[in-house]
Design an enzyme around this catalytic site. Structure first.
Site, PDB file in Angstrom:
ATOM      1  N   PRO A  40     -79.596  10.543  -3.775  1.00  0.00           N
ATOM      2  CA  PRO A  40     -79.851  11.562  -2.753  1.00  0.00           C
ATOM      3  C   PRO A  40     -81.229  12.212  -2.822  1.00  0.00           C
ATOM      4  O   PRO A  40     -81.483  13.156  -2.083  1.00  0.00           O
ATOM      5  CB  PRO A  40     -78.758  12.602  -3.026  1.00  0.00           C
ATOM      6  CG  PRO A  40     -78.562  12.527  -4.503  1.00  0.00           C
ATOM      7  CD  PRO A  40     -78.749  11.072  -4.867  1.00  0.00           C
ATOM      8  N   GLY A  89     -83.387  13.400  -5.674  1.00  0.00           N
ATOM      9  CA  GLY A  89     -83.953  14.316  -6.660  1.00  0.00           C
ATOM     10  C   GLY A  89     -85.258  13.814  -7.245  1.00  0.00           C
ATOM     11  O   GLY A  89     -86.236  14.567  -7.376  1.00  0.00           O
ATOM     12  N   LYS A  90     -85.316  12.530  -7.569  1.00  0.00           N
ATOM     13  CA  LYS A  90     -86.527  11.964  -8.168  1.00  0.00           C
ATOM     14  C   LYS A  90     -87.633  11.824  -7.118  1.00  0.00           C
ATOM     15  O   LYS A  90     -88.815  12.003  -7.431  1.00  0.00           O
ATOM     16  CB  LYS A  90     -86.199  10.615  -8.810  1.00  0.00           C
ATOM     17  CG  LYS A  90     -85.136  10.712  -9.905  1.00  0.00           C
ATOM     18  CD  LYS A  90     -84.737   9.344 -10.419  1.00  0.00           C
ATOM     19  CE  LYS A  90     -83.522   9.432 -11.320  1.00  0.00           C
ATOM     20  NZ  LYS A  90     -82.285   9.839 -10.581  1.00  0.00           N
ATOM     21  N   CYS A 136     -77.718   5.779 -14.796  1.00  0.00           N
ATOM     22  CA  CYS A 136     -76.865   6.874 -15.274  1.00  0.00           C
ATOM     23  C   CYS A 136     -75.633   6.274 -15.947  1.00  0.00           C
ATOM     24  O   CYS A 136     -74.495   6.582 -15.597  1.00  0.00           O
ATOM     25  CB  CYS A 136     -76.485   7.821 -14.140  1.00  0.00           C
ATOM     26  SG  CYS A 136     -75.719   7.023 -12.704  1.00  0.00           S
TER      27      CYS A 136
END
Length: 423
Positions: A243, A245-246, A354
């Site tokens: 989504p 963030g990075k 992850c």
């Protein structure tokens, strides 16, 4: 309890049924409208009830088995599990038991079980809390626990499970002034620069949300972009970006970033996030393998088992069985090779997942370095703020685990490595 309590509990049970019978993940169910008929407060409570039940599932089953001769139908079992968790965590017996009986009674298929549900839950109310306090921290299902115990050892496995059971606080990545944001939201600044809030409440009501001063991102996940260390003016490709963030971290660093993901709905969320935080990126809904060009730096957060996120997503061990891992590992290798081919000479690539499984992290990077003669692993690059040198693995990547920073609330399981391409 008011009628809303019944509908909230019934909705929570339906979520449990879909997780355990259909292998659906809670996030997917909720985003597809699984709780849309509830008011916002009831929606949040139903989600919390489902999460609490999944996190405490082993304990609930151990309490229930003392009061039942055989395991009932899955739907009935899930009603009992949810009610048992509520009762053993201090819920008022009258509302909990009545709603559980009514959920079973109003289903034609299970109506005949309402007497059993009432009788069992009365016993749980009488004896459950005393039994609950003696139970061990819940263990992961064997299909996942076995490979993780082999990778990290029995003692570490217990520490990881304790971190899963404790759940997760809320972490924020801030554009600037971490100390100021931490003070405004009642949080603390972590060693890597993230801001952590123990009891956040409604995220959109936190100071700085509307002004776009931060975004939600687990501290471990934020380390991948910190390792990449994008510089102003660089061209950066963020693959499997949603989504976002990075992407936002890279954009905030001043780089020119192109974010790619094949999920249109998740990329729409990325666009909304970029607008809120007032950052710019080129957003592409498309296949990783269709991307072309040459980039200064690439960030590949490859599709994986997500086994590092169980402290936030306790549904995962019950929705999955490990059967898809082989396909994911193969896809990671294909994506990684393609991404390396998109690097300019002298460029760098951060590969991350992850996942807690070495096959989705350490092994991938070790084998990629063997396949590509002009690619090396930069072990110094992962030694960023907040990283213990002991977390750096043999091949030069960074292995993050839920039991790290245990005194601060832990972190997601994550793997990060920096690959550099020769001139």
């Amino acid at each position: 309890m008011s009628n809303s309590g019944y509908y909230t509990r019934r909705s929570a049970v339906r979520l449990l049924d879909k997780v355990m019978e259909d292998g659906r993940l809670l996030n997917d169910l909720i985003q597809s409208g699984g709780l849309s008929k509830l008011e916002p407060a009831d929606r949040a409570r139903a989600q919390r009830l489902a999460l609490d039940t999944l996190r405490n599932l082993e304990r609930a089953d151990r309490v229930l088995q003392k009061h039942m001769k055989k395991t009932p139908d899955l739907h009935v079992h899930n009603v009992l599990r949810l009610a048992t968790v509520e009762l053993c965590l201090g819920g008022a017996a009258h509302g909990v038991v009545n709603d559980a009986v009514n959920i079973v009674a109003k289903n034609k298929r299970t109506a005949g079980m309402k007497g059993l549900v009432n009788a069992v839950l009365r016993k749980v109310d009488e004896k459950g809390q005393a039994e609950w306090d003696k139970l061990r921290v819940p263990r992961l299902p064997k299909w996942l626990r076995k490979p993780l115990a082999q990778a990290y050892g029995a003692d570490t496995m217990l520490d990881i499970e304790a971190a899963h059971f404790a759940g997760a606080p809320l972490d924020l990545t801030v554009k600037e002034d971490a100390e100021g944001i931490a003070e405004a939201v009642g949080g603390v600044v972590l060693p890597n620069g993230s801001v952590r809030i123990a009891d956040a409440g409604q995220v959109t009501a936190l100071a700085g949300f509307k002004q776009g001063q931060w975004w939600v991102q687990d501290a471990a996940a934020s380390m991948a972009a910190r390792v990449l260390n994008a510089q102003p003016g660089e061209t950066v490709l963020d693959l499997c970006a949603a989504p976002g963030g990075k992407t936002m971290q890279v954009a905030a660093a001043g780089a020119t970033v192109t974010a790619v993901d094949d999920s249109a709905s998740r990329m729409e969320r990325l666009r909304e996030n970029l607008k809120r935080v007032q950052l710019n990126a080129t957003v592409v809904v498309g296949d990783v393998m269709a991307q072309e060009g040459q980039y200064d730096a690439i960030l590949l957060d490859a599709p994986c088992s997500a086994t590092g996120t169980i402290r936030r997503h306790p549904d995962l061990p019950f929705a999955k069985d490990g059967s898809e891992f082989g396909d994911l590992i193969g896809l990671q290798e294909v994506f990684l090779d393609h991404a390396i081919g998109l690097l300019k000479p002298g460029g760098r690539l951060v590969f991350c997942t992850c996942s807690l499984l070495p096959d989705e992290g350490e092994v991938q990077v070790e084998e990629a370095a063997e396949r590509w003669a002009d690619v090396t692993v930069d072990r110094d690059a992962v030694l960023i703020d907040g990283v213990d040198p002991a977390w750096i693995t043999e091949e030069g990547g960074l292995r993050l685990r839920p039991d790290y920073w245990a005194d601060k609330g832990g972190m997601d399981g994550f793997y990060v490595a920096m690959l550099r391409k020769g001139q």
